[in-house]
Design a protein around this motif. Sequence first.
Motif, PDB file in Angstrom:
ATOM      1  N   ASP A 137     -78.475 -28.714 -49.902  1.00  0.00           N
ATOM      2  CA  ASP A 137     -77.482 -27.747 -50.614  1.00  0.00           C
ATOM      3  C   ASP A 137     -76.402 -27.255 -49.790  1.00  0.00           C
ATOM      4  N   SER A 138     -75.780 -26.472 -50.287  1.00  0.00           N
ATOM      5  CA  SER A 138     -74.412 -26.173 -49.574  1.00  0.00           C
ATOM      6  C   SER A 138     -74.632 -24.707 -48.827  1.00  0.00           C
ATOM      7  N   ALA A 139     -75.790 -24.440 -48.179  1.00  0.00           N
ATOM      8  CA  ALA A 139     -75.839 -23.226 -47.301  1.00  0.00           C
ATOM      9  C   ALA A 139     -75.540 -23.626 -46.109  1.00  0.00           C
ATOM     10  N   PHE A 140     -74.332 -23.562 -45.682  1.00  0.00           N
ATOM     11  CA  PHE A 140     -73.796 -24.129 -44.235  1.00  0.00           C
ATOM     12  C   PHE A 140     -74.558 -23.368 -43.139  1.00  0.00           C
ATOM     13  N   ASN A 141     -74.794 -23.782 -42.226  1.00  0.00           N
ATOM     14  CA  ASN A 141     -75.801 -23.581 -41.014  1.00  0.00           C
ATOM     15  C   ASN A 141     -77.047 -23.371 -41.381  1.00  0.00           C
ATOM     16  N   LYS A 142     -77.513 -23.209 -42.456  1.00  0.00           N
ATOM     17  CA  LYS A 142     -78.907 -23.331 -42.749  1.00  0.00           C
ATOM     18  C   LYS A 142     -79.557 -23.779 -44.298  1.00  0.00           C
ATOM     19  N   ALA A 143     -78.783 -25.175 -44.150  1.00  0.00           N
ATOM     20  CA  ALA A 143     -79.154 -25.904 -45.417  1.00  0.00           C
ATOM     21  C   ALA A 143     -80.400 -26.415 -45.606  1.00  0.00           C
ATOM     22  N   ARG A 144     -80.708 -26.585 -46.865  1.00  0.00           N
ATOM     23  CA  ARG A 144     -82.014 -27.333 -46.994  1.00  0.00           C
ATOM     24  C   ARG A 144     -81.859 -28.688 -47.631  1.00  0.00           C
ATOM     25  N   ILE A 145     -82.899 -29.508 -47.113  1.00  0.00           N
ATOM     26  CA  ILE A 145     -83.007 -30.828 -47.616  1.00  0.00           C
ATOM     27  C   ILE A 145     -83.321 -30.878 -49.025  1.00  0.00           C
ATOM     28  N   LEU A 146     -82.552 -31.759 -49.785  1.00  0.00           N
ATOM     29  CA  LEU A 146     -83.041 -31.955 -51.311  1.00  0.00           C
ATOM     30  C   LEU A 146     -83.416 -33.310 -51.506  1.00  0.00           C
ATOM     31  N   ASN A 147     -82.875 -34.211 -50.907  1.00  0.00           N
ATOM     32  CA  ASN A 147     -83.354 -35.588 -51.253  1.00  0.00           C
ATOM     33  C   ASN A 147     -82.863 -36.434 -50.131  1.00  0.00           C
ATOM     34  N   ILE A 148     -83.719 -37.738 -49.834  1.00  0.00           N
ATOM     35  CA  ILE A 148     -82.985 -38.840 -48.762  1.00  0.00           C
ATOM     36  C   ILE A 148     -82.933 -40.229 -49.679  1.00  0.00           C
ATOM     37  N   ASP A 149     -81.892 -40.784 -49.329  1.00  0.00           N
ATOM     38  CA  ASP A 149     -81.935 -42.099 -50.107  1.00  0.00           C
ATOM     39  C   ASP A 149     -82.371 -43.070 -48.935  1.00  0.00           C
ATOM     40  N   GLU A 150     -83.729 -43.538 -49.169  1.00  0.00           N
ATOM     41  CA  GLU A 150     -84.217 -44.376 -48.032  1.00  0.00           C
ATOM     42  C   GLU A 150     -84.061 -45.820 -48.025  1.00  0.00           C
ATOM     43  N   LYS A 151     -83.263 -46.159 -49.163  1.00  0.00           N
ATOM     44  CA  LYS A 151     -83.181 -47.794 -49.419  1.00  0.00           C
ATOM     45  C   LYS A 151     -82.332 -48.449 -48.085  1.00  0.00           C
ATOM     46  N   LYS A 152     -81.318 -47.645 -47.743  1.00  0.00           N
ATOM     47  CA  LYS A 152     -80.840 -48.611 -46.490  1.00  0.00           C
ATOM     48  C   LYS A 152     -81.478 -48.531 -45.350  1.00  0.00           C
ATOM     49  N   ILE A 153     -82.545 -47.632 -45.053  1.00  0.00           N
ATOM     50  CA  ILE A 153     -83.253 -47.570 -43.881  1.00  0.00           C
ATOM     51  C   ILE A 153     -84.194 -48.490 -44.146  1.00  0.00           C
ATOM     52  N   ARG A 154     -85.064 -48.846 -45.288  1.00  0.00           N
ATOM     53  CA  ARG A 154     -85.912 -49.426 -45.537  1.00  0.00           C
ATOM     54  C   ARG A 154     -85.683 -50.934 -45.411  1.00  0.00           C
ATOM     55  N   ALA A 155     -84.069 -51.241 -45.927  1.00  0.00           N
ATOM     56  CA  ALA A 155     -83.795 -52.647 -45.584  1.00  0.00           C
ATOM     57  C   ALA A 155     -83.548 -53.178 -44.077  1.00  0.00           C
ATOM     58  N   ASP A 156     -83.166 -52.070 -43.532  1.00  0.00           N
ATOM     59  CA  ASP A 156     -83.033 -52.086 -41.707  1.00  0.00           C
ATOM     60  C   ASP A 156     -84.227 -52.466 -41.117  1.00  0.00           C
TER      61      ASP A 156
END
Length: 418
Positions: free
Chosen positions: A105-124
């Motif tokens: 989200d856009s809460a600078f300095n204390k943002a919360r993770i909403l999603n991670i796109d893991e495709k690139k990591i999986r390919a590596d």
Amino acid sequence: MALIVHKYGGTSVGSVDRIEKVAHRLEKWHRAGHQLVVVVSAMSGETNRLISLAKEVQQNPDARELDVVASTGEQVTVGLLAMALLERGLKAKSYTGPQVHVLTDSAFNKARILNIDEKKIRADLASGTIVVVAGFQGVDEHGNITTLGRGGSDTSAVALAAALKADECLIYTDVDGVYTTDPRIVPEAQRLHRITFEEMLEMASLGSKVLQLRSVEFAGKYKVPLRVLSSMTDADTPLEEEAASGTLITFEEDIKMEKAVISGVAFERDEAKITLTHVPDRPGIAYQILGPIADANIDVDMIIQNISVDGTTDFSFTVHRNEYEKAIGVLESKVKDHIGAKQIVGDPKIAKVSIVGIGMRSHVGIASLMFRTLAEEGINMQMISTSEIKISVVVEDKYMELAVRALHKAFGLEQVAA
Ligand code: ASP
Ligand code: MG
């Protein structure tokens, strides 16, 4: 072969030597056939340095720009670690949070993770690459760099483990696990081999600051098995031994039944207590007291209100000691006369001591043993609060260590070998 997330904190990557040692450890895991994603913090002290630089330029740094500055510490350590791995002849690649789309989200300095796109990591990973990701940072939907709050790399690691459905998330740090209490206060404190997410949350929020609280919440919610272990051991420690070391934070079902009733004694030193006396006993009063406190952004911990015999009552609550003066100020200016209370009395020298354990659900007599133990030491309890797996009391701060020691002994915690 397993997919494992490792996380190394600031001390563990605090120098080039330390980074080499991390690379050496990772090589061992890689050669054993595991797929590895590694999350690192900035070098110890670096994030503080960056934040004070920002404050030299702007007393109250702009939140967006502060994240631009504060997030750079991790970019240095991911690059260095990837190089150290490459030097060892391994395949490795570093990424910043935004590069692997750690969407927040856009809460600078204390943002919360909403999603991670893991495709690139999986390919590596599929090509045998060790993926090194910067902790503590992400990107919002508008492309702004965000950070997750101090200690946020723990949460980055857990979020990546959740997104990748990793088999385990190993948090390497400068302590070797979670203890029954702080060994500096009770030398007989024992390392817990296992603890539940729920207990860990209570322990973490009650003052044993091994992990960022949010990471434990996240791990519990997404069922990521989490292990806290030492990065100070010999990097050549046999893998099986290392994999079973530290403390596993897991589900209740996985914990042996013969476990002690209480898992630990937690404490919080820096608390303060405030009481409003002769508060009229009518609907809306608690809100009229705590509303202005919340508006001033002051966190309230325990709250106690007595029954009234004459239509008025005393209302007490605790806050962090740093916010004591501010809270008194708010009550003086916005609450006391407004609701017709008589006095504001406060005590900035209190501490909270808690016992935590899922065993409380199925055992009786826990509270009475706690209260008897404190009574025998002549310690007065000023406030008491309970939850399903925790009992907390407020005591004068000079008795805090005595209370912790006495409770640790009374509940037999020096002999838990879970
Ligand atoms: N470097 C950040 C901090 O010091 C994040 C972390 O270490 O987890 O707070
Ligand atoms: Mg940390």
